[in-house]
Design an enzyme around this catalytic site. Structure first.
Site, PDB file in Angstrom:
ATOM      1  N   ASP A  31      -0.304  10.932   9.201  1.00 52.56           N
ATOM      2  CA  ASP A  31      -1.142  10.383   8.183  1.00 52.56           C
ATOM      3  C   ASP A  31      -2.394  10.652   9.042  1.00 52.56           C
ATOM      4  O   ASP A  31      -3.559   9.906   9.080  1.00 52.56           O
ATOM      5  CB  ASP A  31      -1.132   8.896   8.148  1.00 52.56           C
ATOM      6  CG  ASP A  31       0.053   8.321   7.753  1.00 52.56           C
ATOM      7  OD1 ASP A  31       0.809   9.029   6.769  1.00 52.56           O
ATOM      8  OD2 ASP A  31       0.553   7.194   8.112  1.00 52.56           O
ATOM      9  N   GLU A 244      -0.182   7.886  -2.978  1.00 54.72           N
ATOM     10  CA  GLU A 244      -0.727   7.150  -1.849  1.00 54.72           C
ATOM     11  C   GLU A 244      -1.368   8.381  -1.178  1.00 54.72           C
ATOM     12  O   GLU A 244      -1.466   9.456  -1.921  1.00 54.72           O
ATOM     13  CB  GLU A 244       0.357   6.691  -1.069  1.00 54.72           C
ATOM     14  CG  GLU A 244       1.534   7.676  -0.522  1.00 54.72           C
ATOM     15  CD  GLU A 244       2.417   6.986   0.120  1.00 54.72           C
ATOM     16  OE1 GLU A 244       2.416   5.797   0.423  1.00 54.72           O
ATOM     17  OE2 GLU A 244       3.401   7.836   0.773  1.00 54.72           O
TER      18      GLU A 244
HETATM   19  O1  FUB Z   1       2.416   5.760   7.522  1.00 55.02           O
HETATM   20  C1  FUB Z   1       2.862   4.743   6.829  1.00 55.02           C
HETATM   21  C2  FUB Z   1       2.790   5.198   5.142  1.00 55.02           C
HETATM   22  O2  FUB Z   1       3.470   6.226   5.074  1.00 55.02           O
HETATM   23  C3  FUB Z   1       1.294   5.931   4.942  1.00 55.02           C
HETATM   24  O3  FUB Z   1       0.330   4.557   4.830  1.00 55.02           O
HETATM   25  C4  FUB Z   1       1.558   6.225   3.704  1.00 55.02           C
HETATM   26  O4  FUB Z   1       0.466   7.222   3.365  1.00 55.02           O
HETATM   27  C5  FUB Z   1       2.786   7.351   4.151  1.00 55.02           C
HETATM   28  O5  FUB Z   1       2.324   8.333   4.897  1.00 55.02           O
END
Ligand code: FUB
Length: 345
Positions: A31, A244
């Site tokens: 991320d 997301e």
């Molecule tokens: O790294 C945990 C979660 O996985 C992140 O918050 C999301 O965007 C995904 O990458």
């Protein structure tokens, strides 16, 4: 976020064919929110660990406990790990799952924005402050008032306004906030509370930040993602709808909102004329990577744009043990982004 069947993949070949290498390989990172502060690249990633949690579609196996900031002198250089910048034990309101963070710089202070689950099992977003871009960061005692869900990304506009984009489906709990309060019914289901396939998709959120960057200056609003005909993307359009990993960059006066489609594993984008949108869907930025999740940032370093992203090739496909990478990103003459294939297979 299910475990994948990956027995058939030759990871040595894949790593050979990957278009870029991990920026650091002594720890797992994911991320990557990248910024160019004072002539140097700073990356604010998640710090992946194996916390021993079982895999599930709520992402319980993403059991991260702290953040490390990674810096690079230039785009070719090695990543330098500056150690623990913030630990969950130092955040009074947070209990677990320090997921994808971001950072901002204003008036000589650095702000780390991060989601975590509170002691009530609800994701909220916090902020921690430092005099240094690499921390250590001092957390505020409470989460940002009115915050919820995950994946904060803070964009500084040219007029000095800062906006936070956030939200994430399934384990990110965005679908539980449809009425404005948290719906705790069916606690183990990642998909309960989602709209039906023919209904408008859940949209990411935006809120302008206060001048001190510590709170929201307004109620979060929907960031509208629309198709080429001007219609909102539908919940069943899972190759294009938001899941997301919100990010915002500005190029030639246009606002580019990019994000992950989650269960279809693309990084996509739309273009708009305001930080609030609407953003018209324009296409893919990144084809699927090894591992379930895809999450990125887009950062200008001198006169070139770069895509920071992650994959699970170093861990040979373990979906919660990822590595951050970087590759040049090109806007064509019409302002459209050339989609990137992460492996030359
Ligand atoms: O790294 C945990 C979660 O996985 C992140 O918050 C999301 O965007 C995904 O990458």
């Amino acid at each position: 976020m299910p475990e994948e069947k990956i027995d058939h993949i030759d990871f040595d070949l894949l790593n050979e064919k990957a278009i870029s290498k991990p920026i650091v390989s002594h720890i797992y990172t994911a991320d990557p929110s990248a910024h160019y502060f004072n002539g140097k690249i700073y990356i604010y990633p998640s710090h992946d660990i194996d916390g021993g949690e079982a895999f599930d579609d709520l992402g319980s196996h993403f059991a991260m406990e702290d953040y490390h900031v990674i810096s690079m002198e230039n785009i070719e250089s090695e990543g330098v790990d500056h150690g623990v910048a913030l630990h969950v034990d130092d955040v009074p309101w947070a209990a677990k799952q320090m997921w994808a963070p971001d950072a901002a710089h204003k008036n000589g202070k650095y702000y780390l924005f991060f989601p975590a689950k509170g002691h009530d099992d609800i994701f909220r977003i916090g902020v921690a402050v430092s005099d240094s871009p690499v921390g250590p960061f001092t957390p505020r005692p409470k989460a940002i008032k009115g915050s919820f869900s995950i994946d904060p990304a803070v964009f500084e506009d040219e007029d000095g306004s800062y906006y936070m984009y956030f939200g994430g489906l399934w384990g990110g709990q965005l679908q539980r906030w449809r009425t404005g309060t948290y719906d705790s019914s069916q606690p183990k289901s990642p998909t309960a509370h989602l709209p039906k396939d023919d209904e408008t998709a859940l949209m990411p959120k935006i809120a302008k930040m206060t001048d001190d960057l510590l709170e929201f200056a307004e109620e979060p609003k929907d960031v509208l993602l629309i198709d080429e005909k001007g219609n909102p993307l539908l919940a069943g359009d899972n190759k294009r709808r938001f899941f997301e990993a919100a990010w915002l960059h500005k190029h030639n006066g246009k606002y580019y909102f990019s994000y992950s489609t989650g269960d279809t594993h693309f990084i996509c984008y739309g273009i708009g004329d305001s930080p609030y949108g609407p953003f018209t869907y324009k296409g893919k930025i990144l084809e699927p990577v090894i591992g379930w999740t895809s999450h990125h940032s887009i950062c200008k370093v001198e006169d070139k744009w770069y895509l920071f992203y992650h994959d699970s090739s170093l861990s040979k496909g373990v979906t919660h043990l990822r590595s951050i990478k970087v590759i040049e990103l090109v806007h064509d003459q019409n302002g459209l982004i050339n989609a990137i294939e992460p492996y030359k297979l």
